[in-house]
Design an enzyme around this catalytic site. Structure first.
Site, PDB file in Angstrom:
ATOM      1  N   ARG A  99      13.472  21.172  28.702  1.00  0.00           N
ATOM      2  CA  ARG A  99      14.761  20.923  28.047  1.00  0.00           C
ATOM      3  C   ARG A  99      14.458  20.091  26.814  1.00  0.00           C
ATOM      4  O   ARG A  99      13.934  18.979  26.919  1.00  0.00           O
ATOM      5  CB  ARG A  99      15.717  20.190  28.976  1.00  0.00           C
ATOM      6  N   HIS A 132      21.007  28.222  25.892  1.00  0.00           N
ATOM      7  CA  HIS A 132      20.951  27.740  27.281  1.00  0.00           C
ATOM      8  C   HIS A 132      20.939  28.999  28.155  1.00  0.00           C
ATOM      9  O   HIS A 132      21.914  29.321  28.839  1.00  0.00           O
ATOM     10  CB  HIS A 132      22.162  26.858  27.561  1.00  0.00           C
ATOM     11  N   GLN A 136      21.730  29.112  32.042  1.00  0.00           N
ATOM     12  CA  GLN A 136      23.154  28.884  32.316  1.00  0.00           C
ATOM     13  C   GLN A 136      23.958  30.169  32.087  1.00  0.00           C
ATOM     14  O   GLN A 136      24.747  30.584  32.936  1.00  0.00           O
ATOM     15  CB  GLN A 136      23.678  27.772  31.385  1.00  0.00           C
ATOM     16  N   ASP A 195      33.202  24.615  27.347  1.00  0.00           N
ATOM     17  CA  ASP A 195      32.107  23.633  27.405  1.00  0.00           C
ATOM     18  C   ASP A 195      32.544  22.449  26.546  1.00  0.00           C
ATOM     19  O   ASP A 195      33.525  22.528  25.788  1.00  0.00           O
ATOM     20  CB  ASP A 195      30.820  24.281  26.867  1.00  0.00           C
ATOM     21  N   CYS A 207      30.242  24.825  32.466  1.00  0.00           N
ATOM     22  CA  CYS A 207      28.879  24.536  32.960  1.00  0.00           C
ATOM     23  C   CYS A 207      28.688  23.081  33.374  1.00  0.00           C
ATOM     24  O   CYS A 207      27.738  22.769  34.079  1.00  0.00           O
ATOM     25  CB  CYS A 207      27.858  24.925  31.896  1.00  0.00           C
ATOM     26  N   ARG A 246      23.356  28.427  40.011  1.00  0.00           N
ATOM     27  CA  ARG A 246      22.161  28.228  39.178  1.00  0.00           C
ATOM     28  C   ARG A 246      20.894  28.347  40.040  1.00  0.00           C
ATOM     29  O   ARG A 246      19.891  28.894  39.609  1.00  0.00           O
ATOM     30  CB  ARG A 246      22.191  26.831  38.520  1.00  0.00           C
TER      31      ARG A 246
END
Ligand code: CP
Ligand code: NVA
Length: 309
Positions: free
Chosen positions: A108, A135, A138, A227, A267, A293
């Protein structure tokens, strides 16, 4: 081995294979507890090294469980504990060590360049666990959740994104092209998705419809996704940006314009973009979304190790 860095670079066939495998594996685990290993332990003895340059809860935990359930293990590093970028160690040397100690690397990061450099220098698969521009784990997992809830192919649904044009949206755009579904975006004009990704989508047969009026975007929606307006390390005038998004808040009133059985996804972590009432309502499937996930990332890991059945 295969990397999982950008959905644009993964074939539609492989993305679909990942989703099918995740569905089978999730079903097989119905009576298993958290750390019990899947039949056959397909990643027995494998070590996933995860490195975080930004905070994370879900990505860290879900990858930890994902590899454990496949028979392997994780080692989690914080970048500020390494020599890389501080003690003068080159990325090439770090990559060499990661490749000899570990079997896969999840990163990340705040730097697209860094993830590309790791990709170039690692001898093991690299997974993008969030970067400024994407991402991917996700977005693919969200497709899984939508098809699971709706029990329909994503291509038969009206999928709407309300919010900032950020990394998650970029990955949703990429997967909408790959899996051939129309994507509707509601966002203030100033924050429309960048031309590069829109042009890529257009060249590759994508159908992205953008509205600067959230009511028009959500009309008749099957799924609304949102988001945070301010992403991690978003270097903007936060107050000013939030003002632009004021009328794009997901409220009970707005969601009424969607289909009766519309579901809401986010998310996490969340900010002010969604009303508490909506976030905690029956329409909100955010907890199922978060847990999925694990299931999807297991199949992503198997894809990386060329072990997808
Ligand atoms: N959704 C998500 O990636 O959450 P984390 O930032 O907690 O990993
Ligand atoms: N767009 C958000 C996603 C967090 C999981 C961010 O980058 O902070």
């Amino acid at each position: 081995m295969s990397h999982f860095v950008n959905l644009k670079d993964i074939s539609s066939k492989d993305l679909r294979k990942i989703l099918i495998d995740a569905k089978k594996r999730k079903k097989m685990r119905e009576n298993l507890s958290t750390l019990e290993v899947d039949k056959g332990a397909p990643l027995k003895g494998k070590l996933l090294i995860q490195m975080f340059e930004k905070p994370s809860l879900r990505t860290r935990l879900s990858f930890h469980l994902a590899i454990k359930q496949l028979g392997g293990a994780t080692l989690t590093l914080r970048s500020n504990e390494l020599h890389l970028g501080r003690g003068g160690e080159t990325l090439e040397d770090t990559a060499k060590i990661l490749s000899t100690y570990g079997d896969a690397f999840m990163l990340r990061t705040d730097s697209e360049e860094k993830i590309e450099n790791f990709k170039k220098n690692l001898k093991i698969p690299v997974i993008n666990g969030l970067s400024p521009n994407s991402h991917p784990t996700q977005a693919l997992s969200d497709i899984f959740t939508i098809e699971e809830i709706k029990n329909k192919s994503i291509s038969k649904l009206k999928i709407v994104w309300i919010g900032d044009s950020n990394n998650v949206l970029n990955s949703l755009i990429a997967v909408s092209v790959k899996l051939k579904f129309n994507l509707y975006v509601g966002c203030p004009k100033k924050y429309y998705p960048n031309k590069f990704i829109l042009n890529w989508a257009k060249r590759n047969g994508g159908n992205i419809f953008i509205f600067d009026d959230p009511k028009k975007a959500v009309s008749n929606a099957d799924v609304i996704i949102s988001d945070k307006v301010i992403s991690l390390n978003d270097k903007v005038d936060k107050k000013k940006k939030l003002k632009f998004f004021k009328s794009f808040r997901i409220t009970e009133k707005l969601i009424k314009l969607a289909k009766e059985d519309c579901v809401f996804l986010h998310c996490l972590p969340r900010g002010t973009e969604v009303e508490e009432k909506v976030f905690l309502s029956k329409k909100s499937k955010v907890w199922q979304q978060a847990l999925n996930r694990v299931h999807v990332q297991k199949s992503i890991l198997l894809y990386c190790f060329n072990k997808l059945r």
